[in-house]
Design a protein around this motif. Structure first.
Motif, mmCIF file in Angstrom:
data_model
loop_
_atom_site.group_PDB
_atom_site.id
_atom_site.type_symbol
_atom_site.label_atom_id
_atom_site.label_comp_id
_atom_site.label_asym_id
_atom_site.label_seq_id
_atom_site.Cartn_x
_atom_site.Cartn_y
_atom_site.Cartn_z
ATOM 1 N N GLY A 167 0.795 -1.223 0.000
ATOM 2 C CA GLY A 167 0.000 0.000 0.000
ATOM 3 C C GLY A 167 0.828 1.274 0.000
ATOM 4 O O GLY A 167 0.447 2.279 -0.612
ATOM 5 N N LYS A 168 1.982 1.264 0.681
ATOM 6 C CA LYS A 168 2.808 2.467 0.740
ATOM 7 C C LYS A 168 3.345 2.867 -0.636
ATOM 8 O O LYS A 168 3.635 4.039 -0.882
ATOM 9 C CB LYS A 168 3.976 2.244 1.709
ATOM 10 C CG LYS A 168 3.546 2.161 3.171
ATOM 11 C CD LYS A 168 4.733 2.063 4.102
ATOM 12 C CE LYS A 168 4.277 2.050 5.560
ATOM 13 N NZ LYS A 168 5.422 1.963 6.501
ATOM 14 N N LEU A 169 3.467 1.880 -1.518
ATOM 15 C CA LEU A 169 3.956 2.181 -2.865
ATOM 16 C C LEU A 169 2.974 3.050 -3.642
ATOM 17 O O LEU A 169 3.365 3.746 -4.582
ATOM 18 C CB LEU A 169 4.221 0.885 -3.630
ATOM 19 C CG LEU A 169 5.313 -0.025 -3.070
ATOM 20 C CD1 LEU A 169 5.413 -1.308 -3.886
ATOM 21 C CD2 LEU A 169 6.655 0.697 -3.038
ATOM 22 N N PHE A 170 1.705 3.028 -3.254
ATOM 23 C CA PHE A 170 0.717 3.868 -3.910
ATOM 24 C C PHE A 170 0.930 5.342 -3.564
ATOM 25 O O PHE A 170 0.486 6.222 -4.295
ATOM 26 C CB PHE A 170 -0.695 3.439 -3.512
ATOM 27 C CG PHE A 170 -1.134 2.143 -4.136
ATOM 28 C CD1 PHE A 170 -2.062 2.135 -5.171
ATOM 29 C CD2 PHE A 170 -0.625 0.931 -3.691
ATOM 30 C CE1 PHE A 170 -2.466 0.932 -5.744
ATOM 31 C CE2 PHE A 170 -1.034 -0.271 -4.255
ATOM 32 C CZ PHE A 170 -1.953 -0.272 -5.296
ATOM 33 N N ASP A 171 1.615 5.611 -2.443
ATOM 34 C CA ASP A 171 1.937 6.986 -2.054
ATOM 35 C C ASP A 171 3.328 7.414 -2.517
ATOM 36 O O ASP A 171 3.593 8.606 -2.662
ATOM 37 C CB ASP A 171 1.866 7.143 -0.529
ATOM 38 C CG ASP A 171 0.431 7.168 -0.019
ATOM 39 O OD1 ASP A 171 -0.415 7.820 -0.659
ATOM 40 O OD2 ASP A 171 0.161 6.547 1.024
ATOM 41 N N PHE A 190 -6.183 6.946 -18.243
ATOM 42 C CA PHE A 190 -6.923 8.023 -17.589
ATOM 43 C C PHE A 190 -6.570 8.231 -16.117
ATOM 44 O O PHE A 190 -7.183 9.078 -15.462
ATOM 45 C CB PHE A 190 -8.429 7.761 -17.696
ATOM 46 C CG PHE A 190 -8.954 7.728 -19.102
ATOM 47 C CD1 PHE A 190 -8.357 8.462 -20.114
ATOM 48 C CD2 PHE A 190 -10.065 6.945 -19.409
ATOM 49 C CE1 PHE A 190 -8.849 8.423 -21.417
ATOM 50 C CE2 PHE A 190 -10.563 6.901 -20.702
ATOM 51 C CZ PHE A 190 -9.946 7.646 -21.709
ATOM 52 N N GLY A 191 -5.616 7.480 -15.582
ATOM 53 C CA GLY A 191 -5.292 7.577 -14.164
ATOM 54 C C GLY A 191 -4.860 8.973 -13.741
ATOM 55 O O GLY A 191 -4.347 9.763 -14.536
ATOM 56 N N ALA A 221 -5.202 -5.144 -3.206
ATOM 57 C CA ALA A 221 -4.679 -3.777 -3.255
ATOM 58 C C ALA A 221 -5.317 -3.012 -4.399
ATOM 59 O O ALA A 221 -5.661 -1.827 -4.272
ATOM 60 C CB ALA A 221 -3.158 -3.809 -3.407
ATOM 61 N N GLY A 222 -5.495 -3.687 -5.539
ATOM 62 C CA GLY A 222 -6.131 -3.043 -6.674
ATOM 63 C C GLY A 222 -7.580 -2.686 -6.386
ATOM 64 O O GLY A 222 -8.037 -1.578 -6.695
ATOM 65 N N ARG A 266 0.153 6.422 -7.848
ATOM 66 C CA ARG A 266 -1.140 5.776 -8.043
ATOM 67 C C ARG A 266 -1.196 5.037 -9.383
ATOM 68 O O ARG A 266 -1.552 3.863 -9.444
ATOM 69 C CB ARG A 266 -2.276 6.811 -8.000
ATOM 70 C CG ARG A 266 -2.383 7.605 -6.709
ATOM 71 C CD ARG A 266 -3.055 6.826 -5.616
ATOM 72 N NE ARG A 266 -3.573 7.717 -4.593
ATOM 73 C CZ ARG A 266 -2.908 8.114 -3.519
ATOM 74 N NH1 ARG A 266 -1.668 7.678 -3.325
ATOM 75 N NH2 ARG A 266 -3.457 8.935 -2.636
ATOM 76 N N LYS A 267 -0.914 5.730 -10.483
ATOM 77 C CA LYS A 267 -1.117 5.144 -11.813
ATOM 78 C C LYS A 267 -0.345 3.843 -12.029
ATOM 79 O O LYS A 267 -0.938 2.828 -12.406
ATOM 80 C CB LYS A 267 -0.752 6.166 -12.900
ATOM 81 C CG LYS A 267 -1.741 7.300 -13.048
ATOM 82 C CD LYS A 267 -1.392 8.212 -14.203
ATOM 83 C CE LYS A 267 -1.489 7.508 -15.537
ATOM 84 N NZ LYS A 267 -1.331 8.438 -16.671
ATOM 85 N N PRO A 268 0.966 3.824 -11.794
ATOM 86 C CA PRO A 268 1.697 2.565 -12.054
ATOM 87 C C PRO A 268 1.264 1.428 -11.140
ATOM 88 O O PRO A 268 1.163 0.270 -11.580
ATOM 89 C CB PRO A 268 3.157 2.952 -11.830
ATOM 90 C CG PRO A 268 3.124 4.171 -10.983
ATOM 91 C CD PRO A 268 1.895 4.903 -11.379
#
Length: 479
Positions: free
Chosen positions: A328-332, A455-456, A381-382, A336-338
């Protein structure tokens, strides 16, 4: 109530706060509802086989069992639209939604025929659907921007803690050696309702969202709430808080109706609307197809007794819970997009491969479960990021309504039909038919990942107001 334009730094004061025990309280008070939902949904999934037993009123066909699941999922997200024009505080909405959920769960424990449990599951779905929108909106508005993605994913992923509890309870409550077969599943619902009452008590310590107060013209109340939060955080962390260097000018417009919501979502942010629908529909189909028919699959193809289903659901739930926590920390940080694109596409590919292995008969109940653990480590996570996306890419004034809209539409497209379709496919007894269903789910997930690439929105570590300007602000190119 203040009138006219207001220049404020309240959103940025909240975003610059260091992590504290107060934030932990927010996470617990809001996230525990996901645990409750995971608990009772697991019970419904596990008792799907019990409901087919020839005892008095029980559902005698997989189609009827699937309809119970379908009605519960289809009603979710609808509650938020019942009172669109009322000046309902988010704090009040949370209590209303949870109260409806508790009533539906209690009534479910006293179901007496197929029609009654179907109606009671609709009531439960209305409550929890409202919770989804209110909770995600509250999380985003109270949690600092730099960790918003990870916290949001972790809270949404906590649904699977409830699944673990539910699967563990099923080993005891659904075992005829301990309880009569027509009593154990009723007690399971009673456990969920009892925990829901405890949540109502915890939520008394949560403040109203200062952002909500601000856009509804209650600036002085918003300032008081923020000051109280800052004092608590400063005292708990021992840190002196720096003054934010950003301000925002808004013209409070209060509550909005359907017209404003649809115009803002589909007129002002059409690409984000397409993105939200794909992400929601893809994950809804996947989860409703796999999880809500998991007990049926284990029983039909692997001969797993209903009172042993929990042994297989438990590790499946662990994978779903651990995934958002670990990545989850990778989303920050990574973005977000990748991360969203990767989790959707990769889980879709893994699902297609697993479906093929199932079709050719090389899997056992254990290896099937291990495959699901790996797939849903990423898919969880997705799926959580779908809720994160629709909760942060639309203006503050319509955020909760937008979440409810996309959840309802996404569930209708990808979730309502899935339990019924897969119930029929599993009921056919043909591994090939089930594989075709898995393949559809895989394609939908991968397609959603491609839409994210196109579109992210780069929302990581940004204030909500920077991701989507409030409706009072006029900008030429909102996307």
């Amino acid at each position: 109530m203040s009138n006219g334009k207001t220049k404020t730094d309240i959103p940025f004061r909240l975003d610059r706060l260091p992590w504290s025990r107060w934030h932990v309280l927010v996470v617990v008070a809001l996230g525990i509802t996901w645990i409750l939902d995971g608990l009772e949904v697991t019970i419904v999934g596990v008792i799907s086989d019990v409901l087919q037993k020839p005892l008095r009123w029980h559902c005698r066909h997989l189609r009827q069992v699937s309809w119970v699941l379908l009605l519960n999922r289809g009603s979710r997200g609808s509650y938020r639209f019942l009172l669109p024009h009322r000046q309902v505080r988010e704090e009040e909405a949370l209590h209303d939604h949870l109260g409806t959920y508790i009533v539906g769960t209690v009534l479910s424990a006293f179901s007496f025929n197929f029609a009654s449990i179907a109606v009671f599951r609709i009531i439960t779905g209305l409550g929890i659907g409202g919770e989804y929108s209110a909770i995600n909106s509250a999380i985003d508005e109270l949690i600092p921007a730099r960790v918003r993605g990870w916290v949001d994913l972790a809270i949404n992923g906590s649904w699977w803690v409830g699944t673990m509890v539910g699967s563990a309870l099923s080993l005891y409550l659904l075992n005829p050696a301990f309880f009569p077969i027509d009593l154990g599943w009723r007690l399971s619902f009673a456990v969920g309702a009892s925990l829901g009452l405890a949540v109502l008590l915890i939520r008394r310590y949560l403040p109203e969202s200062p952002r909500w107060l601000l856009v509804h013209g209650r600036e002085e109340e918003a300032k008081e709430v923020v000051s109280e939060i800052e004092n608590k955080v400063s005292h708990q962390t021992g840190k002196e808080l720096e003054e934010p260097n950003k301000t925002l000018e808004i013209n409070p417009i209060g509550s909005v109706g359907f017209g404003t919501v649809f115009h803002s979502v589909f007129g002002r942010y059409p690409k984000r609307a397409v993105l939200g629908l794909w992400l929601m529909a893809g994950q809804a189909f996947l989860y409703n197809a796999i999880f809500f028919t998991y007990a049926l699959l284990l029983s039909k193809f692997y001969g797993v007794p209903v009172d042993q289903t929990g042994l297989y659901i438990f590790p499946f739930a662990i994978g779903n819970f651990v995934g958002p926590l670990l990545i989850g920390k990778l989303f920050d940080t990574f973005g977000r997009k990748p991360m969203i694109a990767f989790t959707y596409i990769f889980s879709g590919v893994l699902l297609a491969i697993t479906g093929y292995l199932f079709m050719i008969g090389v899997l056992s109940a254990i290896t099937q479960t291990l495959a699901w653990v790996v797939i849903f480590f990423f898919a969880s996570a997705g799926a959580s990021s779908a809720y994160l996306t629709v909760s942060e890419v639309f203006p503050l004034e319509i955020r909760a309504m937008a979440i409810a809209l996309f959840y309802a539409v996404g569930t209708a497209i990808g979730g309502v039909a899935a339990p019924s379709i897969f119930g029929a496919l599993i009921g056919s007894g043909s591994p090939v038919n089930v594989f075709y269903g898995y393949l559809v789910g895989a394609i939908l997930m991968a397609a959603a990942g491609v839409v994210e690439i196109a579109f992210g929105v780069k929302a990581e570590r940004k204030s909500l107001e920077e991701v989507a300007a409030p409706l009072s602000e006029v900008i030429e190119n909102p996307y």
